[in-house]
Scaffold this motif. Structure first.
Motif, short mmCIF file in Angstrom:
data_model
loop_
_atom_site.label_atom_id
_atom_site.label_comp_id
_atom_site.label_asym_id
_atom_site.label_seq_id
_atom_site.Cartn_x
_atom_site.Cartn_y
_atom_site.Cartn_z
N SER A 1 0.95 -1.10 0.27
CA SER A 1 0.01 0.02 0.26
C SER A 1 0.98 1.24 0.21
CB SER A 1 -1.06 0.41 1.80
OG SER A 1 -0.25 0.20 2.42
N ARG A 2 1.97 0.93 0.82
CA ARG A 2 3.05 2.61 0.79
C ARG A 2 3.41 2.62 -1.08
NH1 ARG A 2 1.51 5.98 3.20
NH2 ARG A 2 -0.56 4.63 2.80
N ASP B 1 0.66 4.14 -2.92
CA ASP B 1 0.65 5.47 -2.36
C ASP B 1 1.57 6.29 -3.01
OD1 ASP B 1 -0.27 7.22 -1.36
OD2 ASP B 1 1.24 7.40 0.56
N ARG C 1 -3.35 12.35 -3.45
CA ARG C 1 -2.90 12.40 -2.31
C ARG C 1 -4.26 11.70 -1.27
NH1 ARG C 1 1.52 10.46 -0.47
NH2 ARG C 1 2.04 11.30 1.54
N PRO D 1 -4.89 4.62 2.46
CA PRO D 1 -5.27 3.40 2.07
C PRO D 1 -6.29 3.24 2.83
CG PRO D 1 -3.06 3.63 3.66
CD PRO D 1 -3.34 4.76 3.38
N PHE E 1 -7.12 5.17 -6.55
CA PHE E 1 -5.99 4.91 -5.48
C PHE E 1 -6.85 3.38 -4.85
CE2 PHE E 1 -4.22 4.09 -0.93
CZ PHE E 1 -2.72 4.20 -1.49
#
Length: 283
Positions: A143-144, A147, A155, A158, A241
């Motif tokens: 997830s990072r 991102d 922006r 998660p 996202f």
């Protein structure tokens, strides 16, 4: 297999060391050979260890929903659980315990088709818990990375939970924890245990190669998994996202299910939801 020394027994004509009058036959004694104990990696893919791993999660969720919700317990049920129960209710099956009991029977029936796996060390379950936590932490890392790739587009944090019936419907910490437990079990049951094999064998029936069928089953089930979060009312507001991350997470869990078994897929999913959504740890 071992062979013992020769032993004299019944007489046969013309086979003696001392002439035709002495007759002898050679016997082979066979000692039983024990089958090697299945290793951790194969044992954890069996349905029975999976059932024993997820049983405490299922019980905590089901009793927690009744305890916290009372007559309004349906409002606390996660999306996958609610969908499955609505499908059963449409067939006139409304008993509270029917869905978890069905899950237990499916896993026991699956185990009954296996020739091994009914006996295993309790340490296997401890290993499955540790492996589930490791996979959950790995997904937080994914997830990072996603991102970072979306920094120039939008922006957004998660998703705290990979699947919830009513995101933000309650601020009660215990209710949120119970919801995360249910999401881990019933989403994996719906999108992995049911959907992945259904897609795989449908593609196999259409003469698709096995590797291609497996890849499409994993990706297709993950796509439906991600889309489900934005369907119905109330559905989560769409962001690229969240959609792409959940798709990737769905593929991740599908391959965990295929390679490591249902129990570890449930364990990893539940651990991720609790770590990110309840503990608040996002790497």
């Amino acid at each position: 297999m071992k062979r013992s020394k020769d032993a004299p027994d019944l007489e046969e004509p013309g086979r003696g060391r001392f002439g035709s009058g002495c007759r002898m036959r050679r016997l082979v004694f066979v000692e039983p050979v024990e089958e090697p104990t299945p290793g951790y990696w194969s044992t954890t893919r069996k349905p029975l260890p999976s059932l024993l791993l997820i049983a405490p999660i299922v019980l905590a969720y089901e009793f927690g929903v009744v305890w916290l919700g009372g007559v309004e317990s349906q409002a606390l049920r996660t999306g996958a659980d609610a969908w499955l129960r609505h499908s059963l209710a449409a067939a006139g099956l409304t008993d509270h315990w029917l869905l978890p009991l069905s899950l237990v029977l499916v896993l026991l029936g699956w185990q009954a088709t296996q020739t091994e796996g009914w006996k295993f060390s309790p340490m296997v379950l401890a290993g499955m818990v540790i492996e589930s936590l490791v996979l959950a932490v790995a997904l937080v890392g994914v997830s990072r990375l996603v991102d970072v790739g979306f920094d120039l587009m939008e922006r957004t944090p998660p998703p705290a939970a990979l699947f919830q019936a009513n995101p933000g419907a309650t601020d009660d910490e215990m209710a949120r924890l119970i919801g995360f437990l249910g999401a881990g079990v019933y989403e994996e049951a719906l999108f992995r245990l049911l959907l992945v094999p259904a897609l795989f064998y449908t593609l196999k029936a259409m003469q698709a190669p096995q590797v291609l069928a497996g890849a499409f089953a994993a990706s297709g089930s993950a796509l439906l998994f991600s889309l489900a979060h934005h369907a119905g009312h109330p559905g989560e507001a769409f962001t690229w996202f969240a959609f792409i991350f959940r798709w990737m997470a769905g593929v991740f869990f599908a391959w965990v299910f295929i390679l490591r078994g249902f129990g570890i897929a449930v364990g990893a999913h539940t651990a991720y939801d609790v770590l990110v959504g309840w503990v608040g740890w996002d790497g």
